[in-house]
Write a protein that holds these residues in place. Structure first.
Motif, PDB file in Angstrom:
ATOM      1  N   MET A 107       0.845  -1.190   0.000  1.00  0.00           N
ATOM      2  CA  MET A 107       0.000   0.000   0.000  1.00  0.00           C
ATOM      3  C   MET A 107       0.880   1.239   0.000  1.00  0.00           C
ATOM      4  O   MET A 107       1.924   1.278   0.659  1.00  0.00           O
ATOM      5  CB  MET A 107      -0.930   0.010   1.221  1.00  0.00           C
ATOM      6  CG  MET A 107      -1.880  -1.172   1.296  1.00  0.00           C
ATOM      7  SD  MET A 107      -2.977  -1.091   2.730  1.00  0.00           S
ATOM      8  CE  MET A 107      -3.944   0.360   2.323  1.00  0.00           C
ATOM      9  N   SER A 108       0.447   2.243  -0.746  1.00  0.00           N
ATOM     10  CA  SER A 108       1.150   3.519  -0.776  1.00  0.00           C
ATOM     11  C   SER A 108       0.720   4.358   0.422  1.00  0.00           C
ATOM     12  O   SER A 108      -0.403   4.231   0.921  1.00  0.00           O
ATOM     13  CB  SER A 108       0.848   4.257  -2.086  1.00  0.00           C
ATOM     14  OG  SER A 108      -0.545   4.471  -2.235  1.00  0.00           O
ATOM     15  N   GLY A 109       1.623   5.213   0.902  1.00  0.00           N
ATOM     16  CA  GLY A 109       1.369   6.001   2.097  1.00  0.00           C
ATOM     17  C   GLY A 109       0.551   7.249   1.825  1.00  0.00           C
ATOM     18  O   GLY A 109       0.107   7.524   0.697  1.00  0.00           O
ATOM     19  N   PRO A 114      -3.783   8.641  -3.709  1.00  0.00           N
ATOM     20  CA  PRO A 114      -4.223   7.240  -3.759  1.00  0.00           C
ATOM     21  C   PRO A 114      -4.513   6.771  -5.176  1.00  0.00           C
ATOM     22  O   PRO A 114      -4.780   7.566  -6.087  1.00  0.00           O
ATOM     23  CB  PRO A 114      -5.499   7.247  -2.899  1.00  0.00           C
ATOM     24  CG  PRO A 114      -5.997   8.646  -2.991  1.00  0.00           C
ATOM     25  CD  PRO A 114      -4.788   9.521  -3.075  1.00  0.00           C
ATOM     26  N   HIS A 115      -4.458   5.459  -5.341  1.00  0.00           N
ATOM     27  CA  HIS A 115      -4.866   4.843  -6.595  1.00  0.00           C
ATOM     28  C   HIS A 115      -6.385   4.888  -6.709  1.00  0.00           C
ATOM     29  O   HIS A 115      -7.096   4.964  -5.699  1.00  0.00           O
ATOM     30  CB  HIS A 115      -4.387   3.395  -6.663  1.00  0.00           C
ATOM     31  CG  HIS A 115      -2.900   3.259  -6.565  1.00  0.00           C
ATOM     32  ND1 HIS A 115      -2.035   3.708  -7.546  1.00  0.00           N
ATOM     33  CD2 HIS A 115      -2.119   2.729  -5.595  1.00  0.00           C
ATOM     34  CE1 HIS A 115      -0.788   3.453  -7.190  1.00  0.00           C
ATOM     35  NE2 HIS A 115      -0.807   2.871  -6.009  1.00  0.00           N
ATOM     36  N   PRO A 116      -6.932   4.815  -7.924  1.00  0.00           N
ATOM     37  CA  PRO A 116      -8.392   4.841  -8.065  1.00  0.00           C
ATOM     38  C   PRO A 116      -9.025   3.563  -7.544  1.00  0.00           C
ATOM     39  O   PRO A 116      -8.466   2.471  -7.708  1.00  0.00           O
ATOM     40  CB  PRO A 116      -8.598   4.994  -9.579  1.00  0.00           C
ATOM     41  CG  PRO A 116      -7.333   4.488 -10.196  1.00  0.00           C
ATOM     42  CD  PRO A 116      -6.242   4.807  -9.235  1.00  0.00           C
ATOM     43  N   SER A 143      -4.035   1.766  -1.287  1.00  0.00           N
ATOM     44  CA  SER A 143      -3.481   3.054  -0.866  1.00  0.00           C
ATOM     45  C   SER A 143      -4.118   3.454   0.454  1.00  0.00           C
ATOM     46  O   SER A 143      -5.179   2.937   0.839  1.00  0.00           O
ATOM     47  CB  SER A 143      -3.751   4.142  -1.926  1.00  0.00           C
ATOM     48  OG  SER A 143      -3.246   3.781  -3.188  1.00  0.00           O
ATOM     49  N   GLU A 144      -3.469   4.381   1.126  1.00  0.00           N
ATOM     50  CA  GLU A 144      -4.040   4.939   2.350  1.00  0.00           C
ATOM     51  C   GLU A 144      -5.089   5.969   1.972  1.00  0.00           C
ATOM     52  O   GLU A 144      -4.817   6.922   1.232  1.00  0.00           O
ATOM     53  CB  GLU A 144      -2.945   5.560   3.210  1.00  0.00           C
ATOM     54  CG  GLU A 144      -3.448   6.051   4.550  1.00  0.00           C
ATOM     55  CD  GLU A 144      -2.328   6.498   5.458  1.00  0.00           C
ATOM     56  OE1 GLU A 144      -2.611   7.221   6.434  1.00  0.00           O
ATOM     57  OE2 GLU A 144      -1.165   6.130   5.184  1.00  0.00           O
ATOM     58  N   VAL A 185      -9.604   9.704  -1.621  1.00  0.00           N
ATOM     59  CA  VAL A 185      -9.013  10.972  -1.189  1.00  0.00           C
ATOM     60  C   VAL A 185      -8.114  10.690   0.022  1.00  0.00           C
ATOM     61  O   VAL A 185      -8.465   9.888   0.903  1.00  0.00           O
ATOM     62  CB  VAL A 185     -10.100  11.999  -0.817  1.00  0.00           C
ATOM     63  CG1 VAL A 185      -9.472  13.325  -0.419  1.00  0.00           C
ATOM     64  CG2 VAL A 185     -11.074  12.188  -1.981  1.00  0.00           C
ATOM     65  N   ASN A 186      -6.945  11.368   0.053  1.00  0.00           N
ATOM     66  CA  ASN A 186      -6.105  11.399   1.257  1.00  0.00           C
ATOM     67  C   ASN A 186      -5.426  12.768   1.342  1.00  0.00           C
ATOM     68  O   ASN A 186      -5.783  13.691   0.593  1.00  0.00           O
ATOM     69  CB  ASN A 186      -5.093  10.247   1.266  1.00  0.00           C
ATOM     70  CG  ASN A 186      -4.097  10.324   0.133  1.00  0.00           C
ATOM     71  OD1 ASN A 186      -4.033  11.314  -0.607  1.00  0.00           O
ATOM     72  ND2 ASN A 186      -3.293   9.284  -0.023  1.00  0.00           N
TER      73      ASN A 186
END
Length: 253
Positions: A107-109, A114-116, A143-144, A185-186
Motif C-alpha cells: 500500500m502507498s502512504g 491514492p490509486h483509483p 493506498s491509504e 481521497v487522502n
C-alpha cells in the motif's frame, strides 16, 4: 734424443688413466640409472577408537563433527491478513497486521495520492424509503485513504462524500447511460478517474431481479392457460359423446 725418450715415457704414464676415466664417465651418462624402490612394511596397526567404552576422556572426533552440525529450523510461511477490500466497515489491514502478525498487500502512504478504487455495480433500490435511488458499490484501492467521493457526471447531483470505511453510497435517480465515478481521497490529493473506477448506469443490466420476476410470472400464467384449455377441451369431448347415443335412438323406427 734422451729428452725425447723421457717425454714419450711420461706421456705413456699419464694418458691411459685419463682415457679410462673419460670412457667410463661417458658410459655412465648414457646408461639408464638403476633406482631401487624402497618397500615399507607396517608392523602394527593401533586403533584409537573404542566403540564399546565411552568412559575415555578423549571424545570421539566423529561424534564431535556430528554434534556441530545443527538442524535448521524453518519458520512458518507468513499468512495474509483476512482483509476484503470490498467489505464495508471492517478493521484496517495495518491494524490487523499489528494484531495478528499477518501480511497486507503493498500500500502507498499518505504522502502519495491514492490509486483509483474499483467500482463494482450500480444497483437501483426497489423498496424502502430509498426506493428509486441508485446504490453505488466499490472496492478500496491499495493506498491509504481518508474518504471517498461519488461523482455523477453531466447532472446537478452534488458529489457524495463518505468515510474511509464505506464501500457503498446512495445517489439520486439516474437515466440510462449516466456516468458515475468513485474517487479516493487522502492528504496528498485524490485519485484520477480510470476505466475501472467509473461506470455507466444501465437499468436493464441492474434490474436482474425484476426480469427474473417477470419470467417466473409469465411461466406461471402460461401454465394456468394450458390447464384451463385442457379442461375446456375435455368438457367438450364429454358433451360430444353424450349427444351421439340420443341421436341414434331418434333415427331408429
Amino acid at each position: 734424443m734422451a729428452s725425447l725418450q723421457r717425454f714419450l715415457a711420461a706421456l705413456l704414464v699419464f694418458v691411459p688413466p685419463v682415457i679410462h676415466d673419460s670412457f667410463f664417465s661417458s658410459a655412465a651418462s648414457t646408461s639408464p640409472p638403476n633406482t631401487r624402490h624402497q618397500i615399507e612394511f607396517v608392523t602394527g596397526l593401533v586403533l584409537d577408537y573404542n566403540y564399546g567404552d565411552n568412559s575415555d576422556d578423549s571424545p570421539n572426533p566423529d561424534l564431535e563433527v556430528r554434534s556441530s552440525v545443527r538442524t535448521p529450523i524453518f519458520a512458518e510461511k507468513p499468512q495474509y491478513c483476512k482483509y476484503d477490500a470490498c467489505l464495508e466497515d471492517q478493521e484496517p489491514c495495518d491494524q490487523l497486521a499489528m494484531k495478528f502478525g499477518c501480511l497486507c498487500p503493498g500500500m502507498s502512504g499518505s504522502e502519495i495520492a491514492p490509486h483509483p478504487p474499483f467500482i463494482k455495480a450500480l444497483l437501483p433500490v426497489t423498496d424502502g424509503d430509498n426506493r428509486g435511488k441508485i446504490e453505488v458499490q466499490w472496492c478500496a484501492p491499495s493506498s491509504e485513504v481518508t474518504s471517498y467521493r461519488v461523482v455523477v457526471e453531466g447532472t446537478n447531483i452534488p458529489a457524495l462524500e463518505v468515510g474511509k470505511a464505506s464501500r457503498k453510497g446512495l445517489v439520486g435517480s439516474l437515466e440510462v447511460g449516466t456516468k458515475v465515478c468513485v474517487e479516493a481521497v487522502n492528504d496528498a490529493g485524490q485519485s484520477t478517474p480510470s476505466e475501472f473506477s467509473c461506470k455507466r448506469y444501465d437499468h436493464t443490466g441492474s434490474s436482474g431481479h425484476e426480469l427474473l420476476a417477470l419470467v417466473i410470472g409469465g411461466g406461471i400464467g402460461l401454465l394456468l392457460l394450458l390447464i384451463v384449455t385442457s379442461v375446456i377441451f375435455w368438457k367438450f369431448q364429454l358433451c360430444r359423446k353424450a349427444k351421439r347415443p340420443s341421436s341414434n335412438r331418434l333415427g331408429n323406427p
